[in-house]
Design a protein around this motif. Structure first.
Motif, mmCIF file in Angstrom:
data_model
loop_
_atom_site.group_PDB
_atom_site.id
_atom_site.type_symbol
_atom_site.label_atom_id
_atom_site.label_comp_id
_atom_site.label_asym_id
_atom_site.label_seq_id
_atom_site.Cartn_x
_atom_site.Cartn_y
_atom_site.Cartn_z
ATOM 1 N N LEU A 216 0.931 -1.132 -0.110
ATOM 2 C CA LEU A 216 0.269 -0.008 -0.078
ATOM 3 C C LEU A 216 0.978 1.339 0.019
ATOM 4 N N TYR A 217 0.588 2.317 -1.029
ATOM 5 C CA TYR A 217 1.289 3.356 -0.889
ATOM 6 C C TYR A 217 0.467 4.583 -1.365
ATOM 7 N N HIS A 218 0.613 5.674 -0.735
ATOM 8 C CA HIS A 218 -0.039 7.232 -1.030
ATOM 9 C C HIS A 218 0.919 8.242 -1.585
ATOM 10 N N VAL A 219 0.301 8.844 -2.560
ATOM 11 C CA VAL A 219 1.077 9.989 -3.167
ATOM 12 C C VAL A 219 0.411 10.943 -3.399
ATOM 13 N N GLY A 220 0.435 12.486 -2.810
ATOM 14 C CA GLY A 220 -0.037 13.296 -3.027
ATOM 15 C C GLY A 220 -0.308 14.210 -4.283
ATOM 16 N N THR A 221 -1.411 14.618 -4.843
ATOM 17 C CA THR A 221 -1.419 15.197 -6.226
ATOM 18 C C THR A 221 -0.463 16.619 -6.265
ATOM 19 N N LYS A 222 -0.536 17.039 -5.010
ATOM 20 C CA LYS A 222 0.328 18.278 -5.074
ATOM 21 C C LYS A 222 1.713 18.036 -4.405
ATOM 22 N N GLU A 235 3.582 5.317 -10.543
ATOM 23 C CA GLU A 235 3.076 4.476 -11.472
ATOM 24 C C GLU A 235 4.024 3.534 -11.939
ATOM 25 N N THR A 236 5.107 3.454 -11.934
ATOM 26 C CA THR A 236 6.202 2.576 -12.357
ATOM 27 C C THR A 236 6.087 1.294 -11.496
ATOM 28 N N VAL A 238 3.437 -0.210 -10.203
ATOM 29 C CA VAL A 238 2.271 -0.877 -10.621
ATOM 30 C C VAL A 238 2.514 -1.345 -11.809
ATOM 31 N N GLU A 239 3.140 -0.703 -12.922
ATOM 32 C CA GLU A 239 3.311 -1.399 -14.019
ATOM 33 C C GLU A 239 4.308 -2.551 -13.957
ATOM 34 N N ALA A 240 5.492 -2.504 -13.202
ATOM 35 C CA ALA A 240 6.398 -3.501 -13.095
ATOM 36 C C ALA A 240 5.700 -4.862 -12.360
ATOM 37 N N SER A 241 4.573 -4.553 -11.656
ATOM 38 C CA SER A 241 4.302 -6.014 -10.890
ATOM 39 C C SER A 241 3.295 -6.798 -11.940
ATOM 40 N N LYS A 242 2.869 -6.128 -12.992
ATOM 41 C CA LYS A 242 2.202 -6.909 -13.834
ATOM 42 C C LYS A 242 2.896 -8.143 -14.422
ATOM 43 N N GLY A 243 2.186 -9.324 -14.296
ATOM 44 C CA GLY A 243 2.808 -10.416 -14.651
ATOM 45 C C GLY A 243 3.498 -11.304 -13.628
ATOM 46 N N THR A 244 3.788 -10.541 -12.358
ATOM 47 C CA THR A 244 4.435 -11.019 -11.531
ATOM 48 C C THR A 244 3.826 -11.675 -10.158
ATOM 49 N N VAL A 245 4.316 -12.388 -9.324
ATOM 50 C CA VAL A 245 3.838 -12.879 -8.222
ATOM 51 C C VAL A 245 2.796 -11.735 -7.461
ATOM 52 N N ASP A 247 1.183 -9.426 -8.939
ATOM 53 C CA ASP A 247 0.254 -8.601 -9.838
ATOM 54 C C ASP A 247 -1.243 -8.606 -9.078
ATOM 55 N N GLY A 248 -1.539 -7.530 -9.073
ATOM 56 C CA GLY A 248 -2.685 -7.210 -8.364
ATOM 57 C C GLY A 248 -3.108 -6.936 -6.713
ATOM 58 N N TYR A 249 -1.583 -6.948 -6.390
ATOM 59 C CA TYR A 249 -1.173 -6.665 -5.022
ATOM 60 C C TYR A 249 -0.516 -5.376 -4.590
ATOM 61 N N VAL A 250 -0.440 -4.463 -5.527
ATOM 62 C CA VAL A 250 0.139 -3.256 -5.574
ATOM 63 C C VAL A 250 -0.794 -2.262 -5.454
ATOM 64 N N GLU A 251 -1.094 -1.485 -4.347
ATOM 65 C CA GLU A 251 -2.221 -0.572 -4.404
ATOM 66 C C GLU A 251 -1.799 0.779 -4.141
ATOM 67 N N TYR A 252 -1.620 1.770 -5.290
ATOM 68 C CA TYR A 252 -1.138 2.905 -5.116
ATOM 69 C C TYR A 252 -2.581 4.088 -5.420
ATOM 70 N N LYS A 253 -2.292 4.769 -4.201
ATOM 71 C CA LYS A 253 -3.572 5.727 -3.982
ATOM 72 C C LYS A 253 -2.921 7.139 -4.065
ATOM 73 N N SER A 254 -3.632 7.597 -5.257
ATOM 74 C CA SER A 254 -3.257 9.223 -5.464
ATOM 75 C C SER A 254 -4.280 9.928 -4.418
ATOM 76 N N VAL A 255 -3.767 10.984 -3.645
ATOM 77 C CA VAL A 255 -4.637 11.435 -2.863
ATOM 78 C C VAL A 255 -4.695 13.042 -3.318
ATOM 79 N N LYS A 256 -5.700 13.645 -3.438
ATOM 80 C CA LYS A 256 -5.896 14.832 -4.031
ATOM 81 C C LYS A 256 -5.577 16.090 -2.914
ATOM 82 N N ASP A 257 -4.751 16.824 -3.546
ATOM 83 C CA ASP A 257 -4.325 18.062 -2.581
ATOM 84 C C ASP A 257 -3.375 17.787 -1.621
#
Length: 287
Positions: A216-222, A235-236, A238-245, A247-257
């Motif tokens: 789980l990770y959060h990053v602010g839009t500002k 975003e990298t 999430v992209e790198a996790s595709k097709g790996t063990v 895959d679907g277990y990387v939760e990136y949350k972009s939080v406004k402001d």
């Protein structure tokens, strides 16, 4: 005292960094509730960012009330050795003192003391377990902010199964491709970029073969370090996790402001604490 438990501000001599190292430890109220082995307390490792020391997280991240709620301790290491005296050690906030980048340096003179990767795993955590025997060092999770967020991702992915769970606040996800990574990997590891990849979460996730645990990770839009400098590249991963063990277990949350500050970290400390409590076996939530 802090909230319901105790915040300890400690130091010890490290044979790995060959310096005195500072560390803060929060022992929750549950640590003092019983003397039986049945009450062993799991640990959340909090890794801080560039320019920081053990006080930043313990004073401004506000994990303590959640540690009391769920019953985990929090260990806040320092971000580098201090007072080594290497030339240029204090010339920049981005490299040297308070900027150990959680690697084992291979380039002289840094290789003599800047061994933060081994320090955390082979010195700090075992020493904490020996000194505080009611802590359960078989149940450890990791989180961190900025450089420490990168460190959390890296430690988790580089040591499959050692950490029960991982989260991060504004992590440097792909350090081998951003200025902070170039400065620190180049300065500590040298010009061989294959050595950089041994610490880069985007590359480590492709080789990960451990338990499936949501990251789980959060990053602010500002967040100016991302918006203006592209230091984080969230975003990298999430992209790198595709097709790996994972895959679907990387939760990136972009939080406004939200920005890069500890106001941001403290705002989501509760969500991250709940995440770790689940994997540490402190709640009944299904994994």
């Amino acid at each position: 005292m802090s909230f319901g438990g105790k915040l300890l501000k400690l130091s010890h001599d490290s044979p790995i960094t060959k310096t005195k190292m500072n560390v803060n430890i929060y022992l929750p109220k549950q640590y003092f509730g019983s003397t039986t082995t049945e009450t062993k307390i799991p640990v959340l490792l909090y890794l801080a960012g560039l320019t920081c020391d053990p006080n930043n997280g313990s004073e401004k991240a506000f994990f303590q009330p959640y540690a009391d709620e769920y019953g985990f301790a929090v260990v806040y290491p320092d971000t580098s050795p201090r007072g080594v005296g290497n030339p240029g050690e204090d010339d920049s906030w981005e490299f040297g003192t308070a900027a150990g980048f959680y690697v084992d340096a291979e380039k002289e003179p840094w290789s003599n003391n800047y061994k933060m990767y081994s320090y955390i795993l082979k010195d700090l955590l075992p020493s904490v377990g020996k000194a505080y025997t009611k802590l359960d060092l078989s149940r450890v999770s990791v989180t961190g902010h900025s450089m420490g967020g990168y460190g959390a991702l890296m430690f988790f992915l580089k040591n499959p199964g050692f950490f029960k769970s991982c989260s991060a606040f504004a992590p440097i996800c792909n350090p081998s491709e951003v200025p902070w990574g170039h400065t620190n990997f180049g300065g500590y590891l040298g010009d061989d970029k294959s050595k950089w990849l041994e610490y880069d979460p985007v590359h480590l996730i492709k080789k990960y073969d451990g338990p499936k645990s949501t990251i789980l990770y959060h990053v602010g839009t500002k967040d100016g370090f991302e918006v203006n400098q592209r230091q984080l590249r969230p975003e990298t991963l999430v992209e790198a996790s595709k097709g790996t063990v994972l895959d679907g277990y990387v939760e990136y949350k972009s939080v406004k402001d939200f920005d890069h500050s500890y106001y941001f970290v403290s705002s989501f400390a509760g969500e991250h604490s709940a995440h770790h409590a689940k994997y540490l076996g402190l709640t009944s939530s299904k994994l």
